[in-house]
Write a protein that holds these residues in place. Structure first.
Motif, PDB file in Angstrom:
ATOM      1  N   ASP A  95      59.595   6.742  66.341  1.00 37.85           N
ATOM      2  CA  ASP A  95      58.683   6.673  67.348  1.00 37.85           C
ATOM      3  C   ASP A  95      57.420   7.335  66.845  1.00 37.85           C
ATOM      4  O   ASP A  95      56.257   6.764  66.825  1.00 37.85           O
ATOM      5  CB  ASP A  95      58.804   7.504  68.693  1.00 37.85           C
ATOM      6  N   LEU A  96      57.497   8.465  66.131  1.00 39.61           N
ATOM      7  CA  LEU A  96      56.106   8.831  65.526  1.00 39.61           C
ATOM      8  C   LEU A  96      55.562   8.031  64.155  1.00 39.61           C
ATOM      9  O   LEU A  96      54.249   7.922  64.312  1.00 39.61           O
ATOM     10  CB  LEU A  96      56.367  10.385  64.799  1.00 39.61           C
ATOM     11  N   ARG A  97      56.651   7.580  63.508  1.00 43.01           N
ATOM     12  CA  ARG A  97      56.319   6.588  62.474  1.00 43.01           C
ATOM     13  C   ARG A  97      55.514   5.531  63.172  1.00 43.01           C
ATOM     14  O   ARG A  97      54.589   5.018  62.520  1.00 43.01           O
ATOM     15  CB  ARG A  97      57.457   5.990  61.734  1.00 43.01           C
ATOM     16  N   GLN A  98      55.851   4.938  64.183  1.00 43.56           N
ATOM     17  CA  GLN A  98      55.059   3.649  64.680  1.00 43.56           C
ATOM     18  C   GLN A  98      53.914   4.154  65.279  1.00 43.56           C
ATOM     19  O   GLN A  98      52.898   3.442  65.026  1.00 43.56           O
ATOM     20  CB  GLN A  98      55.899   3.160  65.988  1.00 43.56           C
ATOM     21  N   GLN A  99      53.772   5.427  65.846  1.00 46.10           N
ATOM     22  CA  GLN A  99      52.355   5.972  66.118  1.00 46.10           C
ATOM     23  C   GLN A  99      51.351   5.908  64.865  1.00 46.10           C
ATOM     24  O   GLN A  99      50.164   5.769  64.952  1.00 46.10           O
ATOM     25  CB  GLN A  99      52.424   7.351  66.827  1.00 46.10           C
ATOM     26  N   ILE A 100      52.034   6.474  63.613  1.00 45.00           N
ATOM     27  CA  ILE A 100      51.151   6.467  62.436  1.00 45.00           C
ATOM     28  C   ILE A 100      50.872   5.066  62.106  1.00 45.00           C
ATOM     29  O   ILE A 100      49.583   5.024  61.664  1.00 45.00           O
ATOM     30  CB  ILE A 100      51.891   7.341  61.333  1.00 45.00           C
ATOM     31  N   ILE A 101      51.726   4.280  62.063  1.00 45.32           N
ATOM     32  CA  ILE A 101      51.418   2.665  61.570  1.00 45.32           C
ATOM     33  C   ILE A 101      50.614   2.168  62.389  1.00 45.32           C
ATOM     34  O   ILE A 101      49.788   1.603  61.887  1.00 45.32           O
ATOM     35  CB  ILE A 101      52.778   1.938  61.290  1.00 45.32           C
ATOM     36  N   THR A 102      50.532   2.257  63.813  1.00 41.72           N
ATOM     37  CA  THR A 102      49.634   1.580  64.590  1.00 41.72           C
ATOM     38  C   THR A 102      48.104   2.309  64.472  1.00 41.72           C
ATOM     39  O   THR A 102      47.217   1.870  65.057  1.00 41.72           O
ATOM     40  CB  THR A 102      50.179   1.568  66.002  1.00 41.72           C
ATOM     41  N   GLY A 103      48.187   3.465  64.056  1.00 41.67           N
ATOM     42  CA  GLY A 103      46.990   4.091  63.972  1.00 41.67           C
ATOM     43  C   GLY A 103      46.641   5.058  65.245  1.00 41.67           C
ATOM     44  O   GLY A 103      45.825   5.841  65.271  1.00 41.67           O
ATOM     45  N   HIS A 104      47.517   5.212  66.260  1.00 43.35           N
ATOM     46  CA  HIS A 104      47.463   6.092  67.109  1.00 43.35           C
ATOM     47  C   HIS A 104      47.263   7.563  66.777  1.00 43.35           C
ATOM     48  O   HIS A 104      46.670   8.439  67.302  1.00 43.35           O
ATOM     49  CB  HIS A 104      48.686   5.812  68.092  1.00 43.35           C
ATOM     50  N   LEU A 105      48.293   7.861  65.650  1.00 42.48           N
ATOM     51  CA  LEU A 105      48.014   9.268  64.832  1.00 42.48           C
ATOM     52  C   LEU A 105      47.263   8.575  63.551  1.00 42.48           C
ATOM     53  O   LEU A 105      47.913   7.961  62.942  1.00 42.48           O
ATOM     54  CB  LEU A 105      49.156   9.811  64.568  1.00 42.48           C
ATOM     55  N   TYR A 150      50.652  17.508  59.498  1.00 41.88           N
ATOM     56  CA  TYR A 150      49.440  16.450  59.755  1.00 41.88           C
ATOM     57  C   TYR A 150      49.790  14.998  58.960  1.00 41.88           C
ATOM     58  O   TYR A 150      50.765  14.966  58.131  1.00 41.88           O
ATOM     59  CB  TYR A 150      48.511  17.026  58.823  1.00 41.88           C
ATOM     60  N   VAL A 151      49.255  13.943  59.586  1.00 43.71           N
ATOM     61  CA  VAL A 151      49.387  12.736  58.968  1.00 43.71           C
ATOM     62  C   VAL A 151      48.628  12.535  57.738  1.00 43.71           C
ATOM     63  O   VAL A 151      47.616  13.113  57.519  1.00 43.71           O
ATOM     64  CB  VAL A 151      48.725  11.647  60.037  1.00 43.71           C
ATOM     65  N   ARG A 152      49.506  12.395  56.640  1.00 46.15           N
ATOM     66  CA  ARG A 152      48.654  12.401  55.345  1.00 46.15           C
ATOM     67  C   ARG A 152      47.550  11.321  55.194  1.00 46.15           C
ATOM     68  O   ARG A 152      47.535  10.375  55.797  1.00 46.15           O
ATOM     69  CB  ARG A 152      49.959  11.731  54.132  1.00 46.15           C
ATOM     70  N   GLN A 153      46.749  11.873  54.322  1.00 39.75           N
ATOM     71  CA  GLN A 153      45.517  10.877  54.113  1.00 39.75           C
ATOM     72  C   GLN A 153      45.672   9.845  53.423  1.00 39.75           C
ATOM     73  O   GLN A 153      45.027   8.647  53.663  1.00 39.75           O
ATOM     74  CB  GLN A 153      44.420  11.763  53.339  1.00 39.75           C
ATOM     75  N   ASP A 154      46.866   9.570  52.624  1.00 38.76           N
ATOM     76  CA  ASP A 154      47.061   8.215  51.871  1.00 38.76           C
ATOM     77  C   ASP A 154      48.136   7.516  52.358  1.00 38.76           C
ATOM     78  O   ASP A 154      48.899   6.747  51.783  1.00 38.76           O
ATOM     79  CB  ASP A 154      47.589   8.765  50.438  1.00 38.76           C
ATOM     80  N   VAL A 155      48.474   7.571  53.790  1.00 33.36           N
ATOM     81  CA  VAL A 155      49.241   6.640  54.240  1.00 33.36           C
ATOM     82  C   VAL A 155      48.724   5.210  54.397  1.00 33.36           C
ATOM     83  O   VAL A 155      47.881   4.847  54.756  1.00 33.36           O
ATOM     84  CB  VAL A 155      49.694   7.097  55.754  1.00 33.36           C
ATOM     85  N   PRO A 156      50.153   4.317  53.697  1.00 34.94           N
ATOM     86  CA  PRO A 156      49.271   2.978  53.790  1.00 34.94           C
ATOM     87  C   PRO A 156      49.661   2.506  54.872  1.00 34.94           C
ATOM     88  O   PRO A 156      50.102   2.702  55.896  1.00 34.94           O
ATOM     89  CB  PRO A 156      50.538   2.314  52.653  1.00 34.94           C
ATOM     90  N   ARG A 157      48.565   1.497  55.245  1.00 34.47           N
ATOM     91  CA  ARG A 157      48.610   0.888  56.623  1.00 34.47           C
ATOM     92  C   ARG A 157      48.779  -0.721  56.397  1.00 34.47           C
ATOM     93  O   ARG A 157      48.696  -1.197  55.512  1.00 34.47           O
ATOM     94  CB  ARG A 157      46.989   0.798  56.993  1.00 34.47           C
TER      95      ARG A 157
END
Length: 157
Positions: A95-105, A150-157
């Protein structure tokens, strides 16, 4: 004289993420055989141990099952009578991964605390901590001791 191929640290994570993405986007459908270790070694230009480590993570996540003497297959819970739902920590992490990938986080955003996840999902603090550890191992989040995650700065989108 041959020299051993050197693998960069964390290469298995890159392979794990790539294979996980192929499973979740339907490239490898449930019941599909995962390419052989040798083929994955050639594709990602890594050693066999690196590929095995990546596949082991996917097995731990119950995305891949081994059929002895046959190979590794994408797990199909509809045909597996012993299949159970994902462990709670993995579903929270997903669930958290999805929020990161979609940009919610977004990169740099602070994640909820363990106590907040405990309350939100109705789980033990240890379960929330394991979800965070899973995301840290996937290099999606970072922990700043005494401050939070914190969400990492270099997370691939």
């Amino acid at each position: 004289m041959t020299t051993a191929r050197r693998t960069t640290w964390g290469a298995y994570r890159r392979i794990t993420d790539a294979l996980r993405q192929r499973i979740t986007d339907g490239t490898y459908t449930p019941g599909t055989r995962i390419p052989a270790e040798a083929a994955l070694c050639a594709e990602f230009d890594v050693t066999r141990n690196t590929v095995r480590r990546a596949l082991s993570v996917l097995q731990d996540e119950d995305l891949v099952k081994i059929r002895p003497g046959v190979g590794r297959f994408v797990h199909d819970p509809t045909t597996d009578p012993t299949a159970q739902a994902l462990p709670r920590y993995l579903s929270i992490a997903a669930d958290l991964r999805q929020q990161i990938i979609t940009g919610h986080l977004a990169p740099g955003d602070m994640l909820p605390s363990e106590a907040q996840l405990k309350k939100r999902y109705g789980v033990a603090r240890y379960t929330a901590r394991r979800a965070f550890r899973s995301l840290e191992e996937a290099d999606l989040i970072t922990c700043v001791h005494g401050k939070g995650r914190y969400v990492r700065q270099d997370v691939p989108r």
